[in-house]
Design a protein around this motif. Structure first.
Motif, PDB file in Angstrom:
ATOM      1  N   GLU A 146       0.819  -1.199   0.000  1.00 37.70           N
ATOM      2  CA  GLU A 146       0.000   0.000   0.000  1.00 37.70           C
ATOM      3  C   GLU A 146       0.861   1.260   0.000  1.00 37.70           C
ATOM      4  O   GLU A 146       0.471   2.277  -0.583  1.00 37.70           O
ATOM      5  N   THR A 147       2.037   1.187   0.620  1.00 36.79           N
ATOM      6  CA  THR A 147       2.967   2.309   0.538  1.00 36.79           C
ATOM      7  C   THR A 147       3.446   2.503  -0.899  1.00 36.79           C
ATOM      8  O   THR A 147       3.607   3.642  -1.371  1.00 36.79           O
ATOM      9  N   MET A 148       3.649   1.416  -1.630  1.00 36.87           N
ATOM     10  CA  MET A 148       4.015   1.505  -3.038  1.00 36.87           C
ATOM     11  C   MET A 148       2.947   2.252  -3.822  1.00 36.87           C
ATOM     12  O   MET A 148       3.258   3.117  -4.661  1.00 36.87           O
ATOM     13  N   ILE A 149       1.683   1.949  -3.559  1.00 32.40           N
ATOM     14  CA  ILE A 149       0.582   2.615  -4.259  1.00 32.40           C
ATOM     15  C   ILE A 149       0.596   4.116  -3.968  1.00 32.40           C
ATOM     16  O   ILE A 149       0.443   4.951  -4.870  1.00 32.40           O
ATOM     17  N   ILE A 150       0.801   4.468  -2.704  1.00 27.01           N
ATOM     18  CA  ILE A 150       0.859   5.884  -2.326  1.00 27.01           C
ATOM     19  C   ILE A 150       2.007   6.586  -3.045  1.00 27.01           C
ATOM     20  O   ILE A 150       1.832   7.673  -3.612  1.00 27.01           O
ATOM     21  N   CYS A 151       3.181   5.971  -3.032  1.00 21.54           N
ATOM     22  CA  CYS A 151       4.353   6.597  -3.657  1.00 21.54           C
ATOM     23  C   CYS A 151       4.172   6.740  -5.171  1.00 21.54           C
ATOM     24  O   CYS A 151       4.549   7.759  -5.761  1.00 21.54           O
ATOM     25  N   GLU A 152       3.601   5.732  -5.804  1.00 19.35           N
ATOM     26  CA  GLU A 152       3.361   5.809  -7.247  1.00 19.35           C
ATOM     27  C   GLU A 152       2.347   6.901  -7.569  1.00 19.35           C
ATOM     28  O   GLU A 152       2.519   7.668  -8.527  1.00 19.35           O
ATOM     29  N   ALA A 153       1.274   6.987  -6.777  1.00 19.36           N
ATOM     30  CA  ALA A 153       0.273   8.027  -6.997  1.00 19.36           C
ATOM     31  C   ALA A 153       0.870   9.416  -6.772  1.00 19.36           C
ATOM     32  O   ALA A 153       0.415  10.397  -7.376  1.00 19.36           O
ATOM     33  N   ALA A 154       1.880   9.507  -5.924  1.00 16.19           N
ATOM     34  CA  ALA A 154       2.539  10.788  -5.646  1.00 16.19           C
ATOM     35  C   ALA A 154       3.554  11.163  -6.723  1.00 16.19           C
ATOM     36  O   ALA A 154       4.158  12.239  -6.643  1.00 16.19           O
ATOM     37  N   GLY A 155       3.762  10.289  -7.711  1.00 11.07           N
ATOM     38  CA  GLY A 155       4.634  10.633  -8.824  1.00 11.07           C
ATOM     39  C   GLY A 155       6.013  10.014  -8.804  1.00 11.07           C
ATOM     40  O   GLY A 155       6.839  10.330  -9.658  1.00 11.07           O
ATOM     41  N   PHE A 156       6.277   9.114  -7.848  1.00 10.57           N
ATOM     42  CA  PHE A 156       7.573   8.426  -7.850  1.00 10.57           C
ATOM     43  C   PHE A 156       7.533   7.335  -8.917  1.00 10.57           C
ATOM     44  O   PHE A 156       6.661   6.465  -8.883  1.00 10.57           O
ATOM     45  N   ASP A 157       8.452   7.400  -9.863  1.00 14.50           N
ATOM     46  CA  ASP A 157       8.418   6.468 -10.992  1.00 14.50           C
ATOM     47  C   ASP A 157       9.401   5.317 -10.844  1.00 14.50           C
ATOM     48  O   ASP A 157       9.464   4.441 -11.711  1.00 14.50           O
ATOM     49  N   VAL A 158      10.160   5.295  -9.763  1.00 11.43           N
ATOM     50  CA  VAL A 158      11.020   4.159  -9.430  1.00 11.43           C
ATOM     51  C   VAL A 158      10.789   3.816  -7.959  1.00 11.43           C
ATOM     52  O   VAL A 158      10.939   4.669  -7.089  1.00 11.43           O
ATOM     53  N   ILE A 159      10.417   2.571  -7.691  1.00  8.93           N
ATOM     54  CA  ILE A 159      10.225   2.093  -6.326  1.00  8.93           C
ATOM     55  C   ILE A 159      11.265   1.002  -6.074  1.00  8.93           C
ATOM     56  O   ILE A 159      11.244  -0.047  -6.728  1.00  8.93           O
ATOM     57  N   LEU A 160      12.181   1.252  -5.159  1.00  8.36           N
ATOM     58  CA  LEU A 160      13.196   0.266  -4.783  1.00  8.36           C
ATOM     59  C   LEU A 160      12.775  -0.337  -3.446  1.00  8.36           C
ATOM     60  O   LEU A 160      12.683   0.368  -2.437  1.00  8.36           O
ATOM     61  N   VAL A 161      12.481  -1.634  -3.438  1.00  5.99           N
ATOM     62  CA  VAL A 161      12.040  -2.316  -2.219  1.00  5.99           C
ATOM     63  C   VAL A 161      13.198  -3.170  -1.715  1.00  5.99           C
ATOM     64  O   VAL A 161      13.598  -4.146  -2.360  1.00  5.99           O
ATOM     65  N   GLU A 162      13.727  -2.796  -0.581  1.00  2.10           N
ATOM     66  CA  GLU A 162      14.909  -3.454  -0.021  1.00  2.10           C
ATOM     67  C   GLU A 162      14.516  -4.502   1.010  1.00  2.10           C
ATOM     68  O   GLU A 162      13.718  -4.224   1.913  1.00  2.10           O
TER      69      GLU A 162
END
Length: 339
Positions: A146-162
């Protein structure tokens, strides 16, 4: 296991519409509060969070979702700091999320990892968020997705999940991203001993880090060993052969070539339709993971189950009951109450 208090929200409440509007505008304070909302265990907060996520879903899904794991000492934080900075310099907006299902027991190292990403943590085009100290992997999986969804909706186009934890965290992360990068190093004896076969089978790419200076030759040998090992494994995708690259996060060597492979992978899987199919499958697995997580939470908090579980555990440890018999009694108590 020590429980932790639910995250506290600001004293000035926001409505769901205000959360959605703030996220879509890229307001970092609202983004942080929106993530805190989904991490909350308060039932009212959880209901608001789900309403918010439903409204944000249409604005998500366009980012590169990349999972990154690595053996201890691999230089993962330095690598992510360098890769993320390299990407923001090229115009990308990067969110780094850390998954650590063990943090509720040990306190974790995720906040330390954040402080070690010195350049990225000061970058206006980057956002770093550690996972909550949830008691279950399912809980961490839910909040990270769900944090990924928030970040993508906010305009982050790269999500690095560590992945910070061990064991199941690699599988959990691989099932929420498009591309899974396994980071490793040379010079640790038998190069293949420090990493599990199961993790290699999840890999879309292996990168041998710290390939600089006097370590370049050893890194090249290690890359050759990994390349040979990968030929013996079934790749995660029938449309992609996992490459083995060398890089240096510290010296920022090989990062452009590495990222190009991520882009190539996305283009290949988009062309074949595999990316869309994979994401649909991930959503269904997410649903069932949440079913299991909610069932376990309901079972553990059931008063009748809780009142008898101590005696059952004692009998199992004393050998008077088998674990299967005790499990049956717990489930019978739970199901009888639900009737």
């Amino acid at each position: 296991m020590t429980s932790r208090a639910a995250p506290r929200l600001s004293r000035v409440p926001l409505s769901v519409d205000e959360y959605v509007a703030g996220v879509l505008l890229g307001d970092r304070a609202v983004i942080a509060r929106a993530i805190t909302l989904i991490e909350s265990r308060n039932p009212d907060h959880q209901a608001m969070a789900q309403d918010m996520i439903v409204q944000l879903l249409p604005y998500s899904g366009n980012a590169h979702r990349v999972g990154i794991t690595g053996v201890p000492g691999v230089g993962k934080s330095t690598f992510i700091d360098a890769l993320g900075t390299d990407l923001t310099e090229k115009g990308h907006r990067v969110a780094v999320l850390a998954v650590d299902p063990t943090s509720s027991r040990t306190g974790g190292s995720i906040l330390g990892d954040k402080t070690r990403m010195e350049k990225l943590s000061r970058d206006d085009k980057a956002f770093i968020r550690p996972s909550p100290a949830s008691g279950t992997l399912g809980g961490v999986t839910r909040t990270t997705r769900e944090t990924m969804i928030i970040c993508e909706a906010a305009g982050f186009d790269v999500i690095l999940v560590e992945t910070v934890g061990v064991g199941q965290s690699e599988t959990a992360v691989s099932e929420m991203v498009d591309f899974f990068l396994v980071l490793t190093i040379a010079g640790a004896g038998d190069e293949l001993q420090g990493i599990k076969r199961g993790v290699l089978e999840l890999a879309d790419m292996i990168a041998v880090n710290k390939a600089d200076g006097e370590n370049k030759e050893r890194a090249a040998r290690a890359a050759g060993e990994y390349a040979n090992a990968m030929h013996l494994m079934t790749p995660a995708s029938p449309n992609w052969t996992p490459p083995v690259l060398q890089c240096s996060g510290l010296r920022r060597i090989g990062l452009a070539a590495l990222w190009q492979k991520v882009v190539d992978h996305r283009e290949r899987l988009t062309e074949t339709g595999e990316l869309e199919a994979t994401r649909r499958g991930q959503i269904l697995r997410w649903m069932w993971a949440m079913v299991e997580d909610r069932l376990m939470t309901s079972l553990r908090t059931d008063p009748d189950v809780a009142s008898g579980i101590g005696a059952l555990e004692h009998d199992v440890m004393a050998g008077r009951l088998t674990p299967t018999m005790a499990a049956d009694r717990i489930l019978r108590t739970f199901s009888d109450r639900k009737r």
